[in-house]
Design a protein around this motif. Structure first.
Motif, mmCIF file in Angstrom:
data_model
loop_
_atom_site.group_PDB
_atom_site.id
_atom_site.type_symbol
_atom_site.label_atom_id
_atom_site.label_comp_id
_atom_site.label_asym_id
_atom_site.label_seq_id
_atom_site.Cartn_x
_atom_site.Cartn_y
_atom_site.Cartn_z
ATOM 1 N N SER A 192 0.851 -1.190 0.000
ATOM 2 C CA SER A 192 0.000 0.000 0.000
ATOM 3 C C SER A 192 0.887 1.240 0.000
ATOM 4 O O SER A 192 1.845 1.340 0.778
ATOM 5 N N THR A 193 0.562 2.197 -0.878
ATOM 6 C CA THR A 193 1.344 3.436 -0.911
ATOM 7 C C THR A 193 1.260 4.183 0.410
ATOM 8 O O THR A 193 2.160 4.955 0.760
ATOM 9 N N TYR A 194 0.188 3.942 1.168
ATOM 10 C CA TYR A 194 -0.021 4.688 2.409
ATOM 11 C C TYR A 194 0.820 4.149 3.556
ATOM 12 O O TYR A 194 0.917 4.790 4.610
ATOM 13 N N GLU A 195 1.452 2.980 3.358
ATOM 14 C CA GLU A 195 2.470 2.533 4.314
ATOM 15 C C GLU A 195 3.598 3.557 4.404
ATOM 16 O O GLU A 195 4.186 3.763 5.466
ATOM 17 N N TYR A 196 3.910 4.172 3.269
ATOM 18 C CA TYR A 196 4.983 5.177 3.253
ATOM 19 C C TYR A 196 4.655 6.337 4.182
ATOM 20 O O TYR A 196 5.553 6.876 4.849
ATOM 21 N N LEU A 197 3.383 6.735 4.250
ATOM 22 C CA LEU A 197 3.015 7.872 5.086
ATOM 23 C C LEU A 197 3.283 7.595 6.559
ATOM 24 O O LEU A 197 3.668 8.499 7.314
ATOM 25 N N GLU A 198 3.104 6.346 6.991
ATOM 26 C CA GLU A 198 3.416 6.020 8.383
ATOM 27 C C GLU A 198 4.929 6.001 8.602
ATOM 28 O O GLU A 198 5.420 6.463 9.644
ATOM 29 N N MET A 199 5.660 5.464 7.622
ATOM 30 C CA MET A 199 7.123 5.457 7.747
ATOM 31 C C MET A 199 7.684 6.880 7.815
ATOM 32 O O MET A 199 8.622 7.160 8.570
ATOM 33 N N ARG A 200 7.082 7.772 7.036
ATOM 34 C CA ARG A 200 7.618 9.136 6.927
ATOM 35 C C ARG A 200 7.051 10.079 7.981
ATOM 36 O O ARG A 200 7.753 10.959 8.483
ATOM 37 N N PHE A 201 5.761 9.893 8.315
ATOM 38 C CA PHE A 201 5.113 10.795 9.270
ATOM 39 C C PHE A 201 4.668 10.009 10.510
ATOM 40 O O PHE A 201 5.444 9.819 11.425
ATOM 41 N N ASN A 202 3.420 9.556 10.521
ATOM 42 C CA ASN A 202 2.920 8.751 11.636
ATOM 43 C C ASN A 202 1.689 7.964 11.186
ATOM 44 O O ASN A 202 1.226 8.098 10.052
ATOM 45 N N ARG A 203 1.169 7.137 12.089
ATOM 46 C CA ARG A 203 0.044 6.277 11.723
ATOM 47 C C ARG A 203 -1.220 7.068 11.426
ATOM 48 O O ARG A 203 -1.995 6.700 10.557
ATOM 49 N N ALA A 204 -1.442 8.168 12.130
ATOM 50 C CA ALA A 204 -2.639 8.976 11.888
ATOM 51 C C ALA A 204 -2.645 9.503 10.448
ATOM 52 O O ALA A 204 -3.680 9.491 9.769
ATOM 53 N N THR A 205 -1.473 9.940 9.978
ATOM 54 C CA THR A 205 -1.370 10.435 8.599
ATOM 55 C C THR A 205 -1.688 9.318 7.619
ATOM 56 O O THR A 205 -2.378 9.521 6.607
ATOM 57 N N ARG A 206 -1.187 8.129 7.907
ATOM 58 C CA ARG A 206 -1.462 6.969 7.048
ATOM 59 C C ARG A 206 -2.952 6.677 6.978
ATOM 60 O O ARG A 206 -3.505 6.449 5.896
ATOM 61 N N LEU A 207 -3.623 6.685 8.125
ATOM 62 C CA LEU A 207 -5.046 6.355 8.160
ATOM 63 C C LEU A 207 -5.884 7.409 7.433
ATOM 64 O O LEU A 207 -6.839 7.071 6.722
#
Length: 550
Positions: A114-129
């Motif tokens: 999922s591309t949104y896994e990157y958002l958690e790696m880069r920012f945090n889980r809330a951003t990913r969700l």
């Protein structure tokens, strides 16, 4: 067809061609379900075991977002507004370069599903969700439109029940997507891409025969002002100019190919990063082929009906029905060819919907299930298939909302711009700005969504005046409706330069009087700029927030 004389109807040969397309699509799903029955992992189902090669993936990348919208709406756009819509091809070049050099390397080397896994790696889980939820909303809205579009075509040319067509589209697509996973989706895309091109060619070739070849169609287009390529007006309120189509188009298509799960999921399924890059560049050629076919089909449509517009004559109720009407008018004496065209529209939708269903299942498994629930690979594989089935049903339901929208092309691009633009800004922050933080990223995303939703929703209630959208003139002076119900004919003795032109929008003077300054400017912004607004607002708000924190 209720309310208008029929120009033709489906015969046995048309139904045979149409049914073959559906059967072959379903058979591909069954084939991969059997071949991969020993592979129980969710990775094999969602990303094809990361073992695919460039050519089929590139064709799938093209087919995924060149849906029935390209087959039905793009030619109608050229018919109404001119061939300068073809400038969108320039944006494809810019998009491919940006995606292959900036976004693809990041996602491929991280090995994310999922591309949104990157958002958690880069920012945090809330951003990913939040990113995942935004993608799900965007994809559901878009998929509803592309299911409704070919159903409308079927209803127009065959009289088939509209919602029966909607449901059959979703059922067939959900069937092979649930059984075969990404491999089935990619290879059905390859088959369906061929059907789309064949459908376009059937219309174009017969139009060339009727109108005296290329010279006849080009001559009619020049006389009717359809070859309006020399339009470099920088006014952002203009609907289509060189600048809106290249700048706005680049932002929109980068949001689709750079970060959209349905597309990223394909090129990360390639066996190497070189194959993934090749897939993107070959895909660019496919996009050009489809767009050239769509633009020329729009010119054919104008050449055939330049003296008698079926829309203003009341023979079709929406511009998106013009292409099906043309097909049944000029191909009715060739059994099987009308069926081929409807199969082309249907193929575009099947490829897009299957891509969306597979992507929705992927982000749900990777972003909403795996981080919170421990499941075996076998159970994850079955969960993915169950989610594909569930999302298929939900996308069928969303087609009901699409039936309320006017103008399929603008509605589709608006959705990608309004929601995809801010998401593109968020991913760009993460990849391009080392100092970006989660607070600034989320603040920027919310601000970008607010602004793009504001202008996008406002534009639905306060559409731009004809002075800005510049619809080209159409006439009904050459129309002559016969009394036998055989269809619409044009009078070849009609004046070359008709003295009375039928405008596409009425009462613009009265509307102008009640419009506020806001409606006349902000809401009249070209729909192609919705994405840049969202992207740039996300970036600017983050920068402002970061500066205040220093």
């Amino acid at each position: 067809m209720a309310g208008s004389p029929a120009v033709g109807s489906f015969v046995v040969g048309d139904y045979v061609v149409f049914a073959l397309m559906l059967l072959i699509s379903a058979a591909i799903g069954i084939y991969y379900a059997v071949v991969d029955r020993g592979q129980k992992s969710s990775q094999n189902f969602l990303v094809g075991g990361r073992s695919m090669t460039a050519v089929p993936v590139s064709i799938s990348l093209t087919a995924s977002f060149m849906s029935a919208i390209a087959v039905l709406a793009a030619p109608a756009e050229v018919y109404r507004y001119g061939a300068n819509f073809g400038y969108i091809c320039i944006s494809y070049i810019l998009m491919v370069v940006v995606c292959s050099e900036i976004f693809l390397p990041v996602f491929y080397r991280l090995g994310v599903t999922s591309t949104y896994e990157y958002l958690e790696m880069r920012f945090n889980r809330a951003t990913r969700l939040i990113g995942t939820a935004t993608f799900i909303i965007q994809t559901m809205l878009y998929t509803g439109i592309v299911i409704y579009a070919p159903a409308l075509a079927l209803n127009q040319v065959t009289g088939m029940d509209l919602w029966g067509a909607v449901i059959s589209t979703g059922v067939v697509c959900t069937f092979y997507c649930t059984l075969g996973g990404l491999k089935a989706v990619v290879w059905t895309d390859v088959f369906q891409m061929g059907i789309m091109v064949a459908g376009f060619l059937s219309v174009i070739i017969q139009s060339l025969v009727l109108r005296g070849g290329f010279s006849g169609i080009i001559g009619d287009s020049v006389q009717g002002g359809r070859l309006n390529f020399w339009d470099f007006d920088a006014n952002p309120l203009r609907r289509h100019t060189f600048w809106t189509l290249t700048i706005g188009g680049t932002f929109i298509w980068t949001g689709v190919y750079g970060i959209n799960q349905a597309q990223v999921q394909r090129y990360i399924a390639c066996k190497t990063i070189t194959q993934a890059r090749m897939a993107l560049y070959i895909n660019m050629i496919g996009l050009w082929i489809i767009m050239v076919c769509a633009v020329f089909a729009g010119l054919c449509l104008y050449s055939v009906y330049k003296d008698c517009d079926p829309w203003t004559a009341g023979l079709v109720s929406a511009s998106d029905q013009l292409m099906p009407y043309l097909v049944m008018d000029i191909l009715k004496d060739y059994p099987g060819l009308p069926g081929l065209f409807v199969a082309a529209a249907y193929s575009g939708t099947l490829s897009t919907v299957s891509s969306s269903i597979n992507a929705l299942a992927a982000v749900t498994v990777e972003d909403l299930i795996k981080p919170y629930i421990q499941l075996s690979e076998k159970h994850l594989s079955w969960t993915s298939k169950g989610l594909s089935f569930l999302y298929g049903g939900m996308c069928i339901a969303m087609a009901g909302l699409a039936s309320l929208m006017d103008g399929l092309l603008q509605a589709t691009i608006s959705i990608f711009g309004i929601i995809g633009g801010p998401l593109l800004g968020l991913f760009s922050l993460g990849i391009l700005c080392p100092f970006a933080n989660s607070t600034g990223g989320l603040t920027g995303l919310m601000a970008g969504l607010f602004l793009s939703l504001w202008v996008g929703i406002g534009a639905q209630f306060y559409p731009p005046l004809p002075e800005m959208s510049k619809p080209l003139p159409l006439t009904t002076l050459g129309c002559k409706l016969n009394t036998t119900g055989d269809g619409l004919y044009w009078n070849t003795t009609a004046a070359t330069e008709p003295s009375h032109l039928v405008p596409l929008s009425q009462n613009s003077t009265e509307i102008r009087q009640v419009w506020s300054l806001l409606a006349a400017n902000w809401y009249s912004l070209s729909y192609l700029y919705f994405s840049p607004i969202g992207t740039l607002t996300t970036l600017a708000v983050h920068q402002f927030q970061a500066k205040n924190m220093i």
